[in-house]
Write a protein that holds these residues in place. Structure first.
Motif, PDB file in Angstrom:
ATOM      1  N   PRO A  12      35.654  49.901  76.918  1.00 36.77           N
ATOM      2  CA  PRO A  12      36.691  50.101  75.915  1.00 36.77           C
ATOM      3  C   PRO A  12      36.845  51.578  75.551  1.00 36.77           C
ATOM      4  CG  PRO A  12      34.754  49.087  74.926  1.00 36.77           C
ATOM      5  CD  PRO A  12      34.485  49.194  76.398  1.00 36.77           C
ATOM      6  N   ASP A  13      38.031  51.933  75.118  1.00 34.74           N
ATOM      7  CA  ASP A  13      38.277  53.317  74.722  1.00 34.74           C
ATOM      8  C   ASP A  13      39.399  53.328  73.692  1.00 34.74           C
ATOM      9  OD1 ASP A  13      37.743  56.308  75.939  1.00 34.74           O
ATOM     10  OD2 ASP A  13      39.737  56.080  75.035  1.00 34.74           O
ATOM     11  N   PRO A  14      39.262  54.131  72.646  1.00 36.40           N
ATOM     12  CA  PRO A  14      40.275  54.136  71.589  1.00 36.40           C
ATOM     13  C   PRO A  14      41.655  54.588  72.061  1.00 36.40           C
ATOM     14  CG  PRO A  14      38.271  55.217  70.859  1.00 36.40           C
ATOM     15  CD  PRO A  14      38.109  54.985  72.322  1.00 36.40           C
ATOM     16  N   ALA A  32      41.780  46.269  78.370  1.00 38.88           N
ATOM     17  CA  ALA A  32      41.152  46.972  77.240  1.00 38.88           C
ATOM     18  C   ALA A  32      39.748  47.443  77.597  1.00 38.88           C
ATOM     19  CB  ALA A  32      41.099  46.060  76.016  1.00 38.88           C
ATOM     20  N   GLY A  33      39.167  46.884  78.645  1.00 38.35           N
ATOM     21  CA  GLY A  33      37.814  47.291  79.036  1.00 38.35           C
ATOM     22  C   GLY A  33      36.729  46.496  78.345  1.00 38.35           C
ATOM     23  N   LEU A  34      37.102  45.364  77.715  1.00 43.79           N
ATOM     24  CA  LEU A  34      36.091  44.570  77.009  1.00 43.79           C
ATOM     25  C   LEU A  34      35.247  43.755  77.969  1.00 43.79           C
ATOM     26  CD1 LEU A  34      38.119  43.531  73.867  1.00 43.79           C
ATOM     27  CD2 LEU A  34      36.050  44.929  73.942  1.00 43.79           C
ATOM     28  N   ARG A  46      42.233  41.641  77.764  1.00 49.62           N
ATOM     29  CA  ARG A  46      40.834  42.030  77.503  1.00 49.62           C
ATOM     30  C   ARG A  46      40.293  42.879  78.644  1.00 49.62           C
ATOM     31  NH1 ARG A  46      37.396  39.676  73.989  1.00 49.62           N
ATOM     32  NH2 ARG A  46      35.732  39.981  75.493  1.00 49.62           N
ATOM     33  N   ARG A  91      43.110  53.137  74.458  1.00 47.03           N
ATOM     34  CA  ARG A  91      43.697  51.884  74.920  1.00 47.03           C
ATOM     35  C   ARG A  91      43.385  50.843  73.866  1.00 47.03           C
ATOM     36  NH1 ARG A  91      40.077  50.562  78.572  1.00 47.03           N
ATOM     37  NH2 ARG A  91      39.514  52.706  78.928  1.00 47.03           N
ATOM     38  N   LEU A  92      44.318  50.479  73.050  1.00 45.70           N
ATOM     39  CA  LEU A  92      43.956  49.606  71.923  1.00 45.70           C
ATOM     40  C   LEU A  92      44.663  48.271  71.982  1.00 45.70           C
ATOM     41  CD1 LEU A  92      43.527  51.996  68.892  1.00 45.70           C
ATOM     42  CD2 LEU A  92      41.800  50.765  70.193  1.00 45.70           C
ATOM     43  N   LEU A  93      43.924  47.274  71.530  1.00 44.25           N
ATOM     44  CA  LEU A  93      44.373  45.897  71.615  1.00 44.25           C
ATOM     45  C   LEU A  93      44.621  45.352  70.214  1.00 44.25           C
ATOM     46  CD1 LEU A  93      44.700  43.242  73.150  1.00 44.25           C
ATOM     47  CD2 LEU A  93      42.246  43.108  73.378  1.00 44.25           C
ATOM     48  N   ARG A 120      34.384  47.704  69.053  1.00 45.02           N
ATOM     49  CA  ARG A 120      34.145  48.476  70.283  1.00 45.02           C
ATOM     50  C   ARG A 120      35.425  49.128  70.788  1.00 45.02           C
ATOM     51  NH1 ARG A 120      32.136  44.320  74.088  1.00 45.02           N
ATOM     52  NH2 ARG A 120      32.157  45.979  75.630  1.00 45.02           N
ATOM     53  N   THR A 121      36.571  48.415  70.720  1.00 42.85           N
ATOM     54  CA  THR A 121      37.799  49.069  71.188  1.00 42.85           C
ATOM     55  C   THR A 121      38.163  50.241  70.282  1.00 42.85           C
ATOM     56  OG1 THR A 121      39.085  47.461  69.955  1.00 42.85           O
ATOM     57  CG2 THR A 121      38.844  47.055  72.305  1.00 42.85           C
ATOM     58  N   LEU A 122      37.836  50.139  69.005  1.00 46.59           N
ATOM     59  CA  LEU A 122      38.203  51.216  68.092  1.00 46.59           C
ATOM     60  C   LEU A 122      37.235  52.394  68.176  1.00 46.59           C
ATOM     61  CD1 LEU A 122      39.333  49.118  65.002  1.00 46.59           C
ATOM     62  CD2 LEU A 122      40.769  50.574  66.414  1.00 46.59           C
ATOM     63  N   PHE A 139      44.825  41.982  68.563  1.00 48.71           N
ATOM     64  CA  PHE A 139      44.422  40.639  68.983  1.00 48.71           C
ATOM     65  C   PHE A 139      45.396  39.583  68.484  1.00 48.71           C
ATOM     66  CE2 PHE A 139      40.734  43.246  69.281  1.00 48.71           C
ATOM     67  CZ  PHE A 139      39.966  42.727  70.301  1.00 48.71           C
ATOM     68  N   ASP A 174      44.661  37.025  66.711  1.00 52.92           N
ATOM     69  CA  ASP A 174      44.369  36.843  65.287  1.00 52.92           C
ATOM     70  C   ASP A 174      44.154  38.214  64.663  1.00 52.92           C
ATOM     71  OD1 ASP A 174      44.331  33.996  65.401  1.00 52.92           O
ATOM     72  OD2 ASP A 174      42.397  34.137  66.405  1.00 52.92           O
ATOM     73  N   ARG A 176      45.929  49.199  61.781  1.00 53.47           N
ATOM     74  CA  ARG A 176      44.578  49.618  62.158  1.00 53.47           C
ATOM     75  C   ARG A 176      44.561  50.203  63.571  1.00 53.47           C
ATOM     76  NH1 ARG A 176      40.014  45.099  62.045  1.00 53.47           N
ATOM     77  NH2 ARG A 176      41.404  44.128  63.556  1.00 53.47           N
ATOM     78  N   VAL A 177      45.461  49.704  64.426  1.00 52.31           N
ATOM     79  CA  VAL A 177      45.534  50.211  65.794  1.00 52.31           C
ATOM     80  C   VAL A 177      46.419  51.459  65.860  1.00 52.31           C
ATOM     81  CG1 VAL A 177      46.611  49.667  67.990  1.00 52.31           C
ATOM     82  CG2 VAL A 177      44.936  48.111  67.014  1.00 52.31           C
TER      83      VAL A 177
END
Ligand SMILES: Nc1ncnc2c1ncn2[C@@H]1O[C@H](COP(=O)(O)OP(=O)(O)OP(=O)(O)O)[C@@H](O)[C@H]1O
Ligand SMILES: [Mg+2]
Lengths: 332, 267
Positions: free
Chosen positions: B90-92, B70-72, B67, B94-96, A232-234, B98, B100, B161-162
Motif C-alpha cells: 500500500p502507498d498513500p 491498492a497493494g493490500l 484491493r 494510491r488510496l481506496l 495501511r493505505t493511509l 472502501f 463501507d 479522509r482520502v
C-alpha cells in the motif's frame, strides 16, 4: 416593555393561587419513619445492658428534621439528585428502627453476635483512628498491586493479541495458571517476598493481570481487520496502527478485564490481610473477631463496602472518560 | 458553490495522476484444494488522469481487484503497475475509498480525516483537513464522533479522509452507493471537477450504469465470478453529459445487455 411584564405577571398569578402548596411525599414519609425510629430508640426501655442510645437518637432526630425541611424544597430542581434517593432514605429509617427493636429493645437477636445500631455507631466514635489506619494500609497494597497488574496484563494481552509468537508462549501460561485462584499462591509468595505487603501486592497484581491479559488479547483479535487496511493505505506504520487502532479498539474489553481484576483483587487483599498481615481492613476483621468485638466487625464491613464501591466507581469514571466515543457505554 | 469549494481545496496543489497497468491478473481465495477463483486473466491500462469505471455482477471480484491495485494483497498471477513500477504494497499515493465508511469510531470526524497526514507526520494539516471537510459538506460536523453521523455523512467523511492526502490514483469502491440521489449527484459533480483539476487517475467500481457513463472515459464490464472483461466501452462523450443524449442511451443499452438485462430494461 413594563406593560408586557405586568400583563405576564397578571396571567401567571391566578395559576399560582390555584396551585396550592404541594408537599414532597417521600420527604413526608422519611420524616415520619425517622421520627418513629427516634421514638423507638429514645423512649422504649432497653432490654438488658445496652450502650446508652443518646447519639443514635440525635442522629435520627437530625435526619427527621432534614427530611421535614425537604418536604418544602423536594420539588426544587437543584434538589433532584438527593430527591432521587428520598424513598431509599425513608426505608433505611425503618430498617434502623427494626434493627434497634430486635437488638437493644428486645434482645431477640443474641449478643455479642448482633450488636445494636448504637454499638456500631459508637465504633466510629471510639475506634475511627484505627479504622482510618486500616483503610490507609489496605489502599497502600490495593492501589500499587492493581496498577502493576493492569499495566502488565495490558502489555501481555497486547503482545499476545498482536504477535503469534507471543500468543504461542503466552497461551499455555494463561491456560494452566489462569484458573488457579491467585490467593493459592500466598504460601509461595510469603517466602519469595521479604514482607507480607510486597507478597500481597504481587498477588493482587497477579489477580488483576490474568483477566486483563485474556480480555485484552481477545479484544485485539476482535478488531475489524478492514480498519488495518484503512490505516495501511493511509501510510500508517505498525507502531502507529497499534497506537491509533489496536489500543483504542481494545479499550472496551480492557475495562471489562479491569473490572473483573478489581473484584479478584478485593478478595486477595482481604484474605491476605486476614491470614498474615498486621494492618489493613482484613486484619481489622480478624482482630475484631478475636476479641468478639462484633460491633467493630460490622463497622469495618460497612467501611469496606463504601471503600470498594468507591474504588469501583472511580474505575467506571475513568472508563466513561476513556470511552466517550462509544455509544454503548454501560453505566455501573 | 460547488466549484468554489473545489477550487479552494485544490489550491494546495498536488501531483498529477499516475497511469495504472493491470496485466494478466488472476486471483483466487482459499487453499489449492478448493480454491475459489475470483479474477481470471484481467488486463487493462488506465492512462494518467483518466477515469475508468468497473461494472459487474455482485460478488464477481471488483472489490478484490481494487484491493490488489491498492497493494493490500498481491495477485497470485500477473502483475500490477503504477507508472510502470510494480505495486508491492500500500502507498498513500494510491488510496481506496472502501465500500463501507470504516471510520475510526474513537476519532472525531476531523481526526479521522487527519489520520493519513498524522500517520505520515505531515504537520500543519489543519487547513487541508478543514478544506476537505468543507468540500464534502461536513465542516459543521468536524467535532462529531462517527456514531453521530448518518450513513451518507459517514461515507462523505471517508471520502474527505482520502482526498486530503492528494492521491495520484483514487480507487473508489461504490463510494456513492449509500447516498441519497441528490447528494449522490452533488458528489458526482464534485468528483468530476476534482478529477479534472487534480488530474488524478480514478478507478471507480459501481453498480450504476448511468453513473459509470456520466463519470468515466472508459467502462469495463465484468462477467460473473471469476471476473473476466466481457465488454470494453470507450466513453468519449463530451461534458456535460446528458442522460437523454442518444449516444448515452445506446451505450447504456449495450452495457445492460452485456450484464444480462437486455430484455427488461435495455429498450
Ligand atoms: N478475504 C476473502 N476470503 C475468501 N473469499 C473472499 C475474500 N474476499 C472476497 N472473497 C470472495 O471473492 C468473491 C469476490 O468478492 P468481491 O468482494 O471482490 O466482490 P465484488 O465484485 O466487490 O461484489 P459486490 O459488488 O457485491 O461488492 C466473492 O465470492 C467473495 O466471497
Ligand atoms: Mg465489492
Amino acid at each position: 416593555m413594563s406593560d408586557v411584564a405586568g400583563s405576564a405577571v397578571g396571567a401567571v398569578a391566578p395559576v399560582a393561587v390555584h396551585s396550592v402548596f404541594r408537599p414532597w411525599w417521600p420527604g413526608v414519609a422519611s420524616t415520619a419513619v425517622w421520627a418513629v425510629a427516634a421514638a423507638v430508640t429514645g423512649l422504649l426501655p432497653d432490654h438488658g445492658r445496652a450502650p446508652a442510645g443518646q447519639p443514635l437518637v440525635e442522629c435520627e432526630v437530625v435526619i427527621a428534621i432534614l427530611s421535614a425541611l425537604s418536604v418544602l424544597i423536594g420539588q426544587a430542581g437543584w434538589f433532584a439528585p438527593l430527591a432521587y434517593h428520598g424513598r431509599r432514605i425513608a426505608v433505611l429509617g425503618g430498617a434502623v428502627a427494626v434493627w434497634e427493636i430486635v437488638t437493644a429493645k428486645t434482645g431477640w437477636l443474641p449478643l455479642p453476635f448482633f450488636p445494636s445500631p448504637q454499638a456500631v455507631l459508637d465504633v466510629y466514635r471510639v475506634d475511627s483512628g484505627r479504622l482510618a489506619q486500616s483503610v490507609f494500609s489496605s489502599l497502600l497494597i490495593l492501589v500499587p498491586g492493581f496498577l502493576l497488574g493492569a499495566v502488565t496484563g495490558f502489555l501481555a494481552g497486547l503482545a499476545m493479541g498482536w504477535s503469534p509468537e507471543a500468543r504461542y508462549w503466552g497461551n499455555p501460561v494463561i491456560r494452566l495458571l489462569g484458573p488457579l485462584p491467585p490467593i493459592a499462591w500466598l504460601p509461595v509468595a510469603l517466602f519469595v517476598f521479604p514482607t507480607i505487603s510486597t507478597a500481597s501486592i504481587f498477588l493482587i497484581a497477579l489477580a488483576t493481570a490474568f483477566p486483563v491479559a485474556v480480555l485484552t488479547a481477545s479484544g485485539v483479535t476482535l478488531v475489524d481487520s478492514r480498519l488495518y487496511d484503512v490505516g495501511r493505505t493511509l501510510g500508517a506504520s505498525e507502531g502507529f496502527l497499534i497506537r491509533t487502532i489496536v489500543i483504542p479498539a481494545t479499550l472496551p474489553h480492557v475495562f471489562v478485564g479491569l473490572f473483573m481484576g478489581l473484584g479478584a483483587s478485593f478478595i486477595v487483599l482481604i484474605v491476605a490481610e486476614m491470614l498474615g498481615a498486621k494492618a489493613g481492613l482484613g486484619w481489622y476483621l480478624q482482630w475484631a473477631q478475636g476479641w468478639a468485638a462484633y460491633a467493630n466487625l460490622y463497622a469495618a464491613l460497612a467501611v469496606m463496602s463504601v471503600l470498594f464501591s468507591g474504588v469501583t466507581m472511580a474505575l467506571f469514571a475513568v472508563r466513561r472518560r476513556a470511552l466517550r466515543w462509544n455509544r454503548e457505554t454501560v453505566e455501573w | 458553490m460547488v466549484t468554489a469549494s473545489v477550487a479552494s481545496a485544490t489550491s494546495a496543489g498536488g501531483l498529477a495522476g499516475a497511469s495504472v497497468q493491470v496485466r494478466a491478473v488472476s486471483h483466487a481465495f482459499g487453499d489449492a484444494g478448493q480454491a475459489l477463483p475470483v479474477l481470471d486473466d484481467v488486463t487493462f491500462d488506465v492512462p494518467a488522469g483518466e477515469t475508468v469505471a468497473l461494472l459487474g455482477p455482485s460478488g464477481c471480484g471488483k472489490s478484490t481487484l481494487l484491493r490488489l491495485i491498492a497493494g493490500l494483497s498481491a495477485p497470485q498471477a500477473g502483475r500490477i503497475g503504477v507508472d510502470q513500477v510494480r505495486v508491492v504494497g500500500p502507498d498513500p499515493s494510491r488510496l481506496l475509498v472502501f465500500q463501507d465508511p470504516l471510520l475510526l469510531p474513537w476519532r472525531t470526524v476531523e481526526a479521522n480525516v487527519a489520520y493519513g497526514l498524522e500517520a505520515r507526520k505531515i504537520g500543519d494539516g489543519q487547513e487541508r483537513v478543514r478544506q476537505a471537510l468543507r468540500m464534502v459538506g461536513l465542516a459543521a460536523f468536524a467535532a462529531a464522533y462517527p456514531h453521530e453521523l448518518s450513513g451518507g455523512m459517514a461515507q462523505r467523511a471517508a471520502f474527505a479522509r482520502v482526498l486530503v492526502n492528494h492521491p495520484r490514483v483514487l480507487l473508489l469502491d461504490e463510494p456513492f452507493g449509500k447516498l441519497d440521489s441528490l447528494t449522490r449527484m452533488t458528489m458526482q459533480e464534485e468528483l468530476l471537477a476534482l478529477a479534472r483539476r487534480h488530474a488524478f487517475t480514478t478507478i471507480l467500481v459501481t453498480h450504476d450504469v448511468e453513473e459509470a457513463l456520466l463519470l468515466a472515459t472508459r467502462v469495463l464490464v465484468f462477467s460473473p465470478r471469476p471476473a473476466r472483461i466481457i465488454l470494453d466501452v470507450d466513453n468519449g462523450l463530451p461534458f456535460p453529459r446528458l442522460r437523454d443524449d442518444p449516444a448515452f442511451i445506446a451505450r447504456r443499452r449495450e452495457i445492460l445487455i452485456a450484464l444480462g438485462h437486455g430484455e427488461e430494461f435495455a429498450r
